[in-house]
Motif scaffolding. Sequence first.
Motif, PDB file in Angstrom:
ATOM      1  N   ASP A 114       1.848  18.073 -99.949  1.00 25.78           N
ATOM      2  CA  ASP A 114       1.740  18.263 -98.506  1.00 25.78           C
ATOM      3  C   ASP A 114       0.626  17.350 -98.003  1.00 25.78           C
ATOM      4  O   ASP A 114      -0.473  17.796 -97.688  1.00 25.78           O
ATOM      5  CB  ASP A 114       1.461  19.733 -98.187  1.00 25.78           C
TER       6      ASP A 114
ATOM      7  N   SER B 234       6.484  16.679-103.868  1.00 28.21           N
ATOM      8  CA  SER B 234       6.340  17.700-102.840  1.00 28.21           C
ATOM      9  C   SER B 234       4.876  17.962-102.485  1.00 28.21           C
ATOM     10  O   SER B 234       4.483  19.088-102.292  1.00 28.21           O
ATOM     11  CB  SER B 234       7.010  18.994-103.311  1.00 28.21           C
TER      12      SER B 234
ATOM     13  N   ARG C 193      -0.579  14.294 -95.323  1.00 28.16           N
ATOM     14  CA  ARG C 193      -0.291  13.693 -94.019  1.00 28.16           C
ATOM     15  C   ARG C 193      -1.282  12.557 -93.756  1.00 28.16           C
ATOM     16  O   ARG C 193      -2.341  12.488 -94.380  1.00 28.16           O
ATOM     17  CB  ARG C 193      -0.432  14.745 -92.920  1.00 28.16           C
TER      18      ARG C 193
END
Length: 178
Positions: free
Chosen positions: A126, A124, A128
């Motif tokens: 985060d 999990s 990008r």
Amino acid sequence: MDSFDKGWFVLQTYSGYENKVKENLLQRAQTYDMLENILRVEIPTQTVQVEKKGEMKEIEENRFPGYVLVEMVMTDDAWFVVRNTPNVTGFVGSHGNRSKPTPLLEEEIRAILASMGQSVQEFSLDVRVGDTVRIIDGAFSGYEGKVSEIDNNKVKMIISMFGNDTVAEVNMSQIAEL
């Protein structure tokens, strides 16, 4: 010296004792305080149709009779507890002479678990494309780089190595956000 390699390993068992091995292994993990090292125990099954008394019935059968999968951190203590579990005859990928076994490849375990409707642990973070992250495990440990592609739990990133930009592909578990 302990090795802290987390992975999925294949245990050989007496055929027909897979469920008993799973039960014993989970009990021993708790008894020997190994719950942080012995993480999951799975018996790959598949649904098949068989004819019994003229009727077609669906039953669950072992995909690999005589084998049990275990996700574990391969420390000396965890290895000892697992290999000395009743009805475990050895590890697949161990070359004898007290050598530790080789874990399954990520693609292999992903395919087996997917066929059972399960998945490998998802991460999990985060992260990008374009983010800068630090590699915390593996051959590129300590390097920082810019994420160029994310595919499932694989991350391709550009790192600077010996003055040149190099593409490194790592698992999501091997990176940390900055």
